[in-house]
Write an enzyme that holds these catalytic residues in place. Sequence first.
Site, PDB file in Angstrom:
ATOM      1  N   GLU A 197      73.223 -13.056  86.161  1.00 12.72           N
ATOM      2  CA  GLU A 197      71.799 -12.778  86.392  1.00 12.72           C
ATOM      3  C   GLU A 197      71.529 -11.278  86.510  1.00 12.72           C
ATOM      4  OE1 GLU A 197      69.236 -14.648  86.150  1.00 12.72           O
ATOM      5  OE2 GLU A 197      70.379 -16.486  85.819  1.00 12.72           O
ATOM      6  N   TYR A 238      63.731 -13.659  92.651  1.00 14.84           N
ATOM      7  CA  TYR A 238      64.133 -14.316  91.406  1.00 14.84           C
ATOM      8  C   TYR A 238      65.629 -14.648  91.425  1.00 14.84           C
ATOM      9  CZ  TYR A 238      66.057 -15.055  86.879  1.00 14.84           C
ATOM     10  OH  TYR A 238      66.796 -15.609  85.854  1.00 14.84           O
ATOM     11  N   ASP A 280      60.853 -15.132  86.662  1.00 14.51           N
ATOM     12  CA  ASP A 280      61.021 -13.839  85.992  1.00 14.51           C
ATOM     13  C   ASP A 280      59.878 -13.652  84.994  1.00 14.51           C
ATOM     14  OD1 ASP A 280      61.618 -15.552  83.904  1.00 14.51           O
ATOM     15  OD2 ASP A 280      63.548 -14.646  83.429  1.00 14.51           O
TER      16      ASP A 280
END
Length: 358
Positions: free
Chosen positions: A47, A130, A148
């Site tokens: 991520e 997020y 996002d």
Amino acid sequence: MDSQIPNKKMHPGLYELVEPLIHWYRVHRRSLPWRETRDPYRIWVSEIMLQQTRVEAVKPYYERFLNNLPSVKDLAEAEEDKLLKLWEGLGYYNRVRNMQKAARQIMVDYEGKFPDTYEGILSLTGIGSYTAGAIASFAYGQRKPAVDGNVLRVITRITADDSDIMKQSTKKRIENELERIIPEDAPGDFNQGLIELGAIVCVPNGEPRCEECPACNLCEARKQGRISEIPVKTKAKERRIEKKTILVFSDNDRIAISKRPDKGLLAGLYELPGVPGHLSRKAVIEYCKSIGLMPVKIKKLPDAKHIFSHVEWHMTGYAVQVDELEKTNEKGFLFIHPEEIRSKYPIPSAYEAYMPQI
């Protein structure tokens, strides 16, 4: 019970979206290495890497990073130069520095075990809502949203919402709305479905592939002919332009590099020497002599540009062969063999156009 009661202010299309989205994702999902694991550490690495970097570009970096630092403990204990070298090419080096700070937090505060609650994950350095939501839902199956840019685009188009997605209040409201509809049995697939839909169908640039979208019949922006208007996004402030001359000093055996300051842009990384402005060949010769180097041969290199978030570097360059590098160390240069530079010293991608000289 409350989470199952529709909020009157929410667009009804959001409730209708859940089932077709999950079905679509399970059929059309791309096969990506970080989707084959529920290890929170590996998901976290992916991520952070995926921020500002294309999926296909991330794959080799992801594999290299995990081969060298396969655990939180390894990340916490890594030497800075090794850490930055592994991140070389991904940019935004503060992200990996923050990852190491977070890994050290985990070693101290969680006895080396990655936290298994949303709040615990969110408490780690460099992790926002997020990333915390992504890890909590993908690794632990928790009903937390992961909102996002892709998700903001999908949701604002489905609901024909013309709120500014750059405002934190817009993102927070959408997070709250999504948290109410995330299904108990598939939070990870729901979140990843929204992200995937925004990445490959409801795309940020060019025409969206509406005919492939599981939410096509729910999309208010499409019905109203407003897809090109949504999402609404405040125009970013114009970047400052800095002109630089990059100098690749060599004496056949070694190349001169230097380490950037510990704070500021590209902090702590290694760079090719440079001076402000665009110098002429004559000015380069004068600069070389002023720092004690005697140029033997000068070759003009291509111009290049590199874009950071708030500044652009407009660069011109010269390859400068000198009689002997060690005649000067006035500028604190390091004189390193090219092979060693390539293998050990983290050079930011801003200098990519000039790396063939090394």
